[in-house]
Design a protein around this motif. Structure first.
Motif, PDB file in Angstrom:
ATOM      1  N   ARG B  22       0.830  -1.207   0.000  1.00 10.82           N
ATOM      2  CA  ARG B  22       0.000   0.000   0.000  1.00 10.82           C
ATOM      3  C   ARG B  22       0.863   1.255   0.000  1.00 10.82           C
ATOM      4  O   ARG B  22       1.865   1.345   0.706  1.00 10.82           O
ATOM      5  N   CYS B  23       0.427   2.215  -0.795  1.00  7.18           N
ATOM      6  CA  CYS B  23       1.038   3.538  -0.802  1.00  7.18           C
ATOM      7  C   CYS B  23      -0.052   4.549  -0.468  1.00  7.18           C
ATOM      8  O   CYS B  23      -1.121   4.539  -1.108  1.00  7.18           O
ATOM      9  N   HIS B  24       0.222   5.390   0.503  1.00 10.19           N
ATOM     10  CA  HIS B  24      -0.753   6.382   0.941  1.00 10.19           C
ATOM     11  C   HIS B  24      -0.113   7.768   0.906  1.00 10.19           C
ATOM     12  O   HIS B  24       1.004   7.949   1.389  1.00 10.19           O
ATOM     13  N   GLN B  25      -0.828   8.729   0.315  1.00 14.29           N
ATOM     14  CA  GLN B  25      -0.305  10.090   0.261  1.00 14.29           C
ATOM     15  C   GLN B  25      -1.325  11.074   0.843  1.00 14.29           C
ATOM     16  O   GLN B  25      -2.529  10.852   0.773  1.00 14.29           O
ATOM     17  N   THR B  26      -0.807  12.137   1.411  1.00 13.80           N
ATOM     18  CA  THR B  26      -1.666  13.153   2.019  1.00 13.80           C
ATOM     19  C   THR B  26      -1.658  14.465   1.233  1.00 13.80           C
ATOM     20  O   THR B  26      -2.235  15.448   1.675  1.00 13.80           O
ATOM     21  N   GLU B  27      -0.995  14.464   0.069  1.00 15.96           N
ATOM     22  CA  GLU B  27      -0.794  15.704  -0.683  1.00 15.96           C
ATOM     23  C   GLU B  27      -1.829  15.902  -1.781  1.00 15.96           C
ATOM     24  O   GLU B  27      -1.798  16.919  -2.477  1.00 15.96           O
ATOM     25  N   ASN B  28      -2.697  14.936  -1.997  1.00 13.04           N
ATOM     26  CA  ASN B  28      -3.725  15.044  -3.035  1.00 13.04           C
ATOM     27  C   ASN B  28      -3.133  15.157  -4.442  1.00 13.04           C
ATOM     28  O   ASN B  28      -3.711  15.794  -5.342  1.00 13.04           O
ATOM     29  N   HIS B  29      -1.955  14.529  -4.651  1.00  6.60           N
ATOM     30  CA  HIS B  29      -1.331  14.540  -5.984  1.00  6.60           C
ATOM     31  C   HIS B  29      -2.070  13.592  -6.909  1.00  6.60           C
ATOM     32  O   HIS B  29      -2.501  12.516  -6.502  1.00  6.60           O
ATOM     33  N   ARG B  30      -2.181  14.004  -8.158  1.00  3.85           N
ATOM     34  CA  ARG B  30      -2.929  13.211  -9.134  1.00  3.85           C
ATOM     35  C   ARG B  30      -2.155  11.962  -9.567  1.00  3.85           C
ATOM     36  O   ARG B  30      -2.727  10.904  -9.781  1.00  3.85           O
ATOM     37  N   TYR B  31      -0.829  12.094  -9.750  1.00  7.51           N
ATOM     38  CA  TYR B  31      -0.039  11.011 -10.307  1.00  7.51           C
ATOM     39  C   TYR B  31       0.643  10.210  -9.198  1.00  7.51           C
ATOM     40  O   TYR B  31       1.243  10.777  -8.283  1.00  7.51           O
ATOM     41  N   MET B  32       0.569   8.898  -9.327  1.00  2.00           N
ATOM     42  CA  MET B  32       1.261   8.006  -8.398  1.00  2.00           C
ATOM     43  C   MET B  32       1.936   6.889  -9.191  1.00  2.00           C
ATOM     44  O   MET B  32       1.431   6.490 -10.255  1.00  2.00           O
ATOM     45  N   TYR B  33       3.049   6.399  -8.666  1.00  2.00           N
ATOM     46  CA  TYR B  33       3.888   5.451  -9.391  1.00  2.00           C
ATOM     47  C   TYR B  33       4.367   4.358  -8.442  1.00  2.00           C
ATOM     48  O   TYR B  33       4.589   4.597  -7.253  1.00  2.00           O
ATOM     49  N   TRP B  34       4.565   3.179  -9.012  1.00  2.00           N
ATOM     50  CA  TRP B  34       5.261   2.106  -8.309  1.00  2.00           C
ATOM     51  C   TRP B  34       6.521   1.743  -9.089  1.00  2.00           C
ATOM     52  O   TRP B  34       6.469   1.469 -10.293  1.00  2.00           O
ATOM     53  N   TYR B  35       7.646   1.720  -8.357  1.00  2.00           N
ATOM     54  CA  TYR B  35       8.929   1.324  -8.917  1.00  2.00           C
ATOM     55  C   TYR B  35       9.481   0.151  -8.101  1.00  2.00           C
ATOM     56  O   TYR B  35       9.162  -0.009  -6.922  1.00  2.00           O
ATOM     57  N   ARG B  36      10.354  -0.610  -8.728  1.00  2.00           N
ATOM     58  CA  ARG B  36      11.153  -1.576  -7.985  1.00  2.00           C
ATOM     59  C   ARG B  36      12.621  -1.229  -8.163  1.00  2.00           C
ATOM     60  O   ARG B  36      13.042  -0.744  -9.230  1.00  2.00           O
ATOM     61  N   GLN B  37      13.386  -1.476  -7.091  1.00  2.00           N
ATOM     62  CA  GLN B  37      14.810  -1.173  -7.112  1.00  2.00           C
ATOM     63  C   GLN B  37      15.598  -2.460  -6.947  1.00  2.00           C
ATOM     64  O   GLN B  37      15.429  -3.188  -5.956  1.00  2.00           O
ATOM     65  N   ASP B  38      16.470  -2.725  -7.899  1.00  2.00           N
ATOM     66  CA  ASP B  38      17.293  -3.922  -7.885  1.00  2.00           C
ATOM     67  C   ASP B  38      18.731  -3.553  -8.204  1.00  2.00           C
ATOM     68  O   ASP B  38      18.977  -2.655  -9.020  1.00  2.00           O
ATOM     69  N   PRO B  39      19.679  -4.243  -7.586  1.00  2.00           N
ATOM     70  CA  PRO B  39      21.095  -3.948  -7.856  1.00  2.00           C
ATOM     71  C   PRO B  39      21.406  -4.042  -9.343  1.00  2.00           C
ATOM     72  O   PRO B  39      20.977  -4.972 -10.021  1.00  2.00           O
ATOM     73  N   GLY B  40      22.125  -3.058  -9.852  1.00  2.00           N
ATOM     74  CA  GLY B  40      22.520  -3.059 -11.257  1.00  2.00           C
ATOM     75  C   GLY B  40      21.451  -2.557 -12.212  1.00  2.00           C
ATOM     76  O   GLY B  40      21.683  -2.470 -13.418  1.00  2.00           O
ATOM     77  N   HIS B  41      20.273  -2.212 -11.671  1.00  2.00           N
ATOM     78  CA  HIS B  41      19.175  -1.747 -12.535  1.00  2.00           C
ATOM     79  C   HIS B  41      18.647  -0.376 -12.147  1.00  2.00           C
ATOM     80  O   HIS B  41      17.811   0.173 -12.846  1.00  2.00           O
ATOM     81  N   GLY B  42      19.082   0.169 -11.067  1.00  2.00           N
ATOM     82  CA  GLY B  42      18.470   1.416 -10.622  1.00  2.00           C
ATOM     83  C   GLY B  42      17.023   1.159 -10.241  1.00  2.00           C
ATOM     84  O   GLY B  42      16.680   0.120  -9.679  1.00  2.00           O
ATOM     85  N   LEU B  43      16.140   2.103 -10.558  1.00  2.00           N
ATOM     86  CA  LEU B  43      14.714   1.924 -10.325  1.00  2.00           C
ATOM     87  C   LEU B  43      14.011   1.762 -11.660  1.00  2.00           C
ATOM     88  O   LEU B  43      14.340   2.456 -12.626  1.00  2.00           O
ATOM     89  N   ARG B  44      13.036   0.859 -11.692  1.00  2.00           N
ATOM     90  CA  ARG B  44      12.272   0.634 -12.907  1.00  2.00           C
ATOM     91  C   ARG B  44      10.783   0.737 -12.611  1.00  2.00           C
ATOM     92  O   ARG B  44      10.316   0.226 -11.594  1.00  2.00           O
TER      93      ARG B  44
END
Lengths: 110, 114
Positions: B22-44
């Motif tokens: 779960r991701c929860h925000q209190t800023e009322n931003h329209r855009y939300m993203y999910w990334y994964r971080q793995d060694p040698g790949h940065g974030l995708r």
């Protein structure tokens, strides 16, 4: 496609040394460029950004200039501190997301 | 602090089990993203959302689904977790989704699939 190539690490420097972390990019259109920093056990924090060619982003003594002619956005700091030890990520905006480099781990020793 | 929380912060699960982050925000931003971080790949990017019930796939979406029924919450589901999904997952938000806009990241969830 869009991509970021970042200087491989790890980088180890003595306190007060000069820092450069290289970042080059491939992109269509006119991306914005970012440097994020990740301290141990934490999420990514924006360090600085530049939104058009020749813009210079700066924060906390760090600087980077958006160079369209060399497709680069190298991160520099004149005198690093132990507290700068972290992983640094270069990123650019694609159509709907950020494209990240693989990260460069910096360790600063007293 | 961009007002983003992620839960759980750490999770260990077994192969084949469903997992929801779960991701929860209190800023009322329209855009939300999910990334994964793995060694040698940065974030995708896995998935992103540009509004309630509006989502789209990212670079590495296979094996993941998302839902956004409220502006403040963005859920990432692994229907049947695999060991290759062991990673650190970050949620991010942005106000407009424009190329000049900054994305702000949550603290991350470390997921281990045994």
């Amino acid at each position: 496609g869009d991509s970021v190539t970042q200087m491989e690490g790890p980088v180890t420097l003595s306190e007060e040394a000069f820092l450069t972390i290289n970042c080059t990019y491939t992109a269509t259109g006119y991306p914005s460029l970012f440097w994020y920093v990740q301290y141990p056990g934490e999420g990514l924090q924006l360090l600085l950004k530049a939104t058009k060619a020749d813009d210079k982003g700066s924060n906390k003594g760090f600087e980077a200039t958006y160079r369209k002619e060399t497709t680069s956005f190298h991160l520099e700091k004149g005198s690093v501190q132990v507290s700068d030890s972290a992983v640094y990520f270069c990123a650019l905006t694609g159509a709907n997301n950020l494209f990240f480099g693989t990260g460069t781990r910096l360790t600063v020793i007293p | 602090d961009a007002g983003i929380t992620q839960s759980p912060r750490h999770k260990v699960t077994e192969t084949g089990t469903p997992v929801t982050l779960r991701c929860h925000q209190t800023e009322n931003h329209r855009y939300m993203y999910w990334y994964r971080q793995d060694p040698g790949h940065g974030l995708r990017l896995i998935h992103y959302s540009y509004g309630v019930k509006d989502t789209d796939k990212g670079e590495v979406s296979d094996g993941y689904s998302v839902s956004r029924s409220k502006t403040e919450d963005f859920l990432l589901t692994l229907e049947s977790a695999t060991s290759s999904q062991t990673s650190v997952y970050f949620c991010a938000i942005s106000l407009s989704g424009e190329r000049t806009d900054t994305q702000y990241f949550g603290p991350g969830t470390r997921l281990t699939v045994l």
